[in-house]
Write a protein that holds these residues in place. Structure first.
Motif, mmCIF file in Angstrom:
data_model
loop_
_atom_site.group_PDB
_atom_site.id
_atom_site.type_symbol
_atom_site.label_atom_id
_atom_site.label_comp_id
_atom_site.label_asym_id
_atom_site.label_seq_id
_atom_site.Cartn_x
_atom_site.Cartn_y
_atom_site.Cartn_z
ATOM 1 N N ALA A 91 0.725 -1.202 -0.092
ATOM 2 C CA ALA A 91 0.000 0.011 0.008
ATOM 3 C C ALA A 91 0.848 1.351 -0.115
ATOM 4 O O ALA A 91 0.355 2.357 -0.365
ATOM 5 C CB ALA A 91 -1.053 0.208 1.145
ATOM 6 N N ILE A 92 1.943 1.051 0.593
ATOM 7 C CA ILE A 92 2.786 2.245 0.646
ATOM 8 C C ILE A 92 4.274 2.030 -0.097
ATOM 9 O O ILE A 92 4.806 1.201 -0.017
ATOM 10 C CB ILE A 92 3.167 2.781 2.158
ATOM 11 C CG1 ILE A 92 2.140 2.915 3.026
ATOM 12 C CG2 ILE A 92 4.196 3.986 2.377
ATOM 13 C CD1 ILE A 92 2.192 2.870 4.608
ATOM 14 N N GLN A 93 4.447 3.031 -1.165
ATOM 15 C CA GLN A 93 5.947 3.107 -1.777
ATOM 16 C C GLN A 93 6.775 4.033 -0.970
ATOM 17 O O GLN A 93 6.687 5.036 -0.643
ATOM 18 C CB GLN A 93 5.562 3.931 -2.937
ATOM 19 C CG GLN A 93 4.807 2.880 -4.063
ATOM 20 C CD GLN A 93 5.029 3.535 -5.375
ATOM 21 O OE1 GLN A 93 4.428 4.403 -5.724
ATOM 22 N NE2 GLN A 93 5.232 2.770 -6.443
ATOM 23 N N VAL A 94 8.006 3.460 -0.557
ATOM 24 C CA VAL A 94 9.160 4.065 0.301
ATOM 25 C C VAL A 94 10.174 4.071 -0.624
ATOM 26 O O VAL A 94 10.786 3.018 -1.241
ATOM 27 C CB VAL A 94 9.199 3.140 1.551
ATOM 28 C CG1 VAL A 94 10.343 3.677 2.418
ATOM 29 C CG2 VAL A 94 7.690 3.025 2.464
ATOM 30 N N LEU A 95 10.865 5.092 -0.556
ATOM 31 C CA LEU A 95 12.134 5.364 -1.162
ATOM 32 C C LEU A 95 13.039 5.861 -0.391
ATOM 33 O O LEU A 95 13.106 6.756 0.517
ATOM 34 C CB LEU A 95 12.104 6.464 -2.335
ATOM 35 C CG LEU A 95 13.304 6.758 -2.916
ATOM 36 C CD1 LEU A 95 14.338 5.908 -3.686
ATOM 37 C CD2 LEU A 95 13.124 8.261 -3.761
ATOM 38 N N VAL A 96 14.445 5.177 -0.125
ATOM 39 C CA VAL A 96 15.373 5.394 0.692
ATOM 40 C C VAL A 96 16.517 6.135 0.010
ATOM 41 O O VAL A 96 17.149 5.591 -1.145
ATOM 42 C CB VAL A 96 15.896 4.395 1.527
ATOM 43 C CG1 VAL A 96 17.214 4.741 2.490
ATOM 44 C CG2 VAL A 96 14.832 3.622 2.434
ATOM 45 N N VAL A 97 16.993 7.354 0.288
ATOM 46 C CA VAL A 97 18.145 7.984 -0.405
ATOM 47 C C VAL A 97 19.282 7.954 0.493
ATOM 48 O O VAL A 97 19.298 8.631 1.539
ATOM 49 C CB VAL A 97 17.717 9.249 -0.919
ATOM 50 C CG1 VAL A 97 18.788 9.918 -1.585
ATOM 51 C CG2 VAL A 97 16.552 9.447 -1.684
ATOM 52 N N GLU A 98 20.418 7.431 -0.032
ATOM 53 C CA GLU A 98 21.798 7.334 0.650
ATOM 54 C C GLU A 98 22.798 8.027 -0.310
ATOM 55 O O GLU A 98 22.895 7.186 -1.274
ATOM 56 C CB GLU A 98 21.908 6.276 1.261
ATOM 57 C CG GLU A 98 23.409 5.805 1.851
ATOM 58 C CD GLU A 98 23.745 6.801 2.933
ATOM 59 O OE1 GLU A 98 24.873 7.358 2.976
ATOM 60 O OE2 GLU A 98 22.797 7.244 3.860
ATOM 61 N N ARG A 99 23.520 8.899 0.382
ATOM 62 C CA ARG A 99 24.575 9.119 -0.729
ATOM 63 C C ARG A 99 25.907 8.551 -0.708
ATOM 64 O O ARG A 99 26.724 8.663 -1.665
ATOM 65 C CB ARG A 99 24.941 10.802 -0.332
ATOM 66 C CG ARG A 99 25.618 10.779 1.361
ATOM 67 C CD ARG A 99 25.739 12.461 1.542
ATOM 68 N NE ARG A 99 26.244 12.517 2.941
ATOM 69 C CZ ARG A 99 26.524 13.652 3.513
ATOM 70 N NH1 ARG A 99 26.150 14.945 2.770
ATOM 71 N NH2 ARG A 99 26.802 13.595 4.796
ATOM 72 N N ASP A 100 26.188 7.900 0.318
ATOM 73 C CA ASP A 100 27.229 7.025 0.371
ATOM 74 C C ASP A 100 27.146 5.388 0.372
ATOM 75 O O ASP A 100 26.738 5.042 1.485
ATOM 76 C CB ASP A 100 28.343 7.383 1.500
ATOM 77 C CG ASP A 100 29.566 6.485 1.354
ATOM 78 O OD1 ASP A 100 29.938 5.928 0.470
ATOM 79 O OD2 ASP A 100 30.192 6.478 2.536
ATOM 80 N N HIS A 101 27.006 4.787 -0.520
ATOM 81 C CA HIS A 101 26.476 3.197 -0.446
ATOM 82 C C HIS A 101 27.563 2.443 0.050
ATOM 83 O O HIS A 101 27.240 1.103 0.430
ATOM 84 C CB HIS A 101 26.130 2.727 -1.802
ATOM 85 C CG HIS A 101 27.552 2.573 -2.702
ATOM 86 N ND1 HIS A 101 28.067 3.610 -3.316
ATOM 87 C CD2 HIS A 101 28.167 1.432 -3.315
ATOM 88 C CE1 HIS A 101 29.056 3.193 -4.053
ATOM 89 N NE2 HIS A 101 29.175 1.775 -4.012
ATOM 90 N N THR A 102 28.904 2.848 0.242
ATOM 91 C CA THR A 102 29.890 2.138 0.869
ATOM 92 C C THR A 102 29.994 2.432 2.686
ATOM 93 O O THR A 102 30.303 1.666 3.293
ATOM 94 C CB THR A 102 31.205 2.742 0.615
ATOM 95 O OG1 THR A 102 31.762 3.836 1.211
ATOM 96 C CG2 THR A 102 31.428 2.602 -0.800
#
Length: 389
Positions: A91-102
């Protein structure tokens, strides 16, 4: 509505590649046929040179219900609880934004991984009590079908706090609150302390408190990876990028009474701190300022040497050293989970649940964290936690 303006650093990958396919025992070399396929497709397009199609899977969706800025353990915990508590699956679309994947410079990965209940505020005690239960039963929460179980390597070992005559009364008060909230903590006299830990120098100690259960340390990286694996299995989109600004549908803000508001810096402190951009360990500071106190309290330190060390970050709230949780006082669809001043990792499972409750239900359902609202800053109302170190 707010829209996040994102700056992405991912490199697009090309779809056009040489393919080898076996059919009926023979091998077809698709790499040699690619030029012919390009020409045929180009002949169908309305003019222009051939441009290879790009893989856009690294880009975020054009629309989403929730954007979480920061993919550390707090952000991932919020994402997890949003999906776990949603009324209907998907029911909910969630987006996680992270600048450093390491995560090479992230507070989560550089944390020592301690957890304790020896705080002075009931809210902090409750948060850590739930979180230690979460860690002990982590596979009840984060198990993924067909993936190996998680082992966060939780090592139970109580925190030992020492108080002088001046602070003994405060320690007694804190322990009373801790016990009322369900934490198992004992008080020890200098004699009891010496009997239990004969290697410690009790000079100047009037009272000690010791965690009997639910305290110790664990592997932060394993918790981070476990949360990331789980939320991806739940349909959360993870994107490498950086949020650079927010665009509001309104160019001014007003209070409930209609008074126009101008946001400004509320509190600023100038202290002698190291350069936050430099994570080199200051061995001289440790040797000159910290080591003498360690050796005085535990004489065995005189015969020890530091073999390795690393530096990390505290997401430090200079106002009252407590987390900022809950809604922005003016931006109705913006929520905070930040500023925990060194105890964010250990409280992340409970804080994520609390924020998800606010977003989905409009109020806290388990632990009431309204005292940690952002509004305390502009009201000048500190919620002081005395056990910060």
């Amino acid at each position: 509505m707010l829209r996040g303006a994102l700056r992405f650093r991912a490199d697009p990958g090309l779809l056009g590649r040489g393919l080898n396919t076996r059919r009926g025992g023979s091998t077809l070399d698709w790499a040699g046929k690619v030029p012919e396929i390009k020409k045929k497709i180009q002949s169908l397009l309305p003019g222009g040179d051939w441009n290879p199609l790009y893989d856009t899977s690294h880009l975020p969706p054009e629309r989403t219900d929730v954007v979480i800025v920061g993919g550390g353990v707090l952000g991932l915990s919020v994402a997890y609880w949003l999906k776990r508590l949603e009324k209907q699956r998907g029911a909910i679309q969630v987006l996680v934004v992270e600048r450093d994947h390491t995560y090479s410079r992230a507070s989560t990965a550089l944390s020592v991984g301690g957890i304790r209940q020896q705080f002075s505020l009931p809210e902090n005690i409750q948060l850590s009590l739930f979180s230690v239960d979460f860690l002990r039963n982590i596979n009840d929460y984060l198990a993924v079908v067909d993936d190996p179980p998680l082992d966060v390597q939780f090592n139970p070992s109580g925190y030992l706090l020492l108080a002088s005559e001046k602070s003994a009364a405060m320690m007694e008060k804190n322990v009373k609150v801790q016990r009322q909230e369900g934490a198992k903590v004992c008080l020890m006299s200098p004699e009891q302390l010496q009997n239990k830990f004969p290697w410690i120098n009790t000079e100047g100690v009037a009272l000690a408190s010791y965690g009997l259960e639910g305290e110790g340390w664990f592997d932060p990286w394993c918790l981070l990876q476990g949360l990331q694996r789980k939320i991806q299995s739940m349909g959360v989109v993870f994107c490498r990028g950086e949020v650079t600004r927010f665009i509001s549908s309104s160019n001014h803000m007003e209070t409930a009474s209609g008074e126009e508001v101008t946001l400004k810096r509320i509190h600023e402190v100038h202290e002698e701190e190291p350069d936050p951009g430099n994570l080199e360990v200051d061995h001289g500071f440790f040797q000159d300022k910290v080591w003498p106190h360690l050796a005085q309290r535990v004489p065995a330190f005189e015969n020890l040497k530091v073999r390795s060390a690393w530096a990390g970050y505290y997401d430090y709230n200079t106002f009252d050293q407590n987390g900022v949780v809950g809604p922005h006082p003016l931006v109705v669809n913006m929520y905070f989970a930040t500023g925990f001043s060194g105890h964010g990792l250990q409280q992340a499972p409970a804080v994520g649940r609390a924020v998800a409750e606010l977003v989905l239900e409009g109020h806290f359902q388990t632990i009431n964290l309204s005292s940690f609202f952002f509004s305390r800053f502009h009201l000048g109302e500190k919620v002081k936690e005395h056990n910060i170190f």
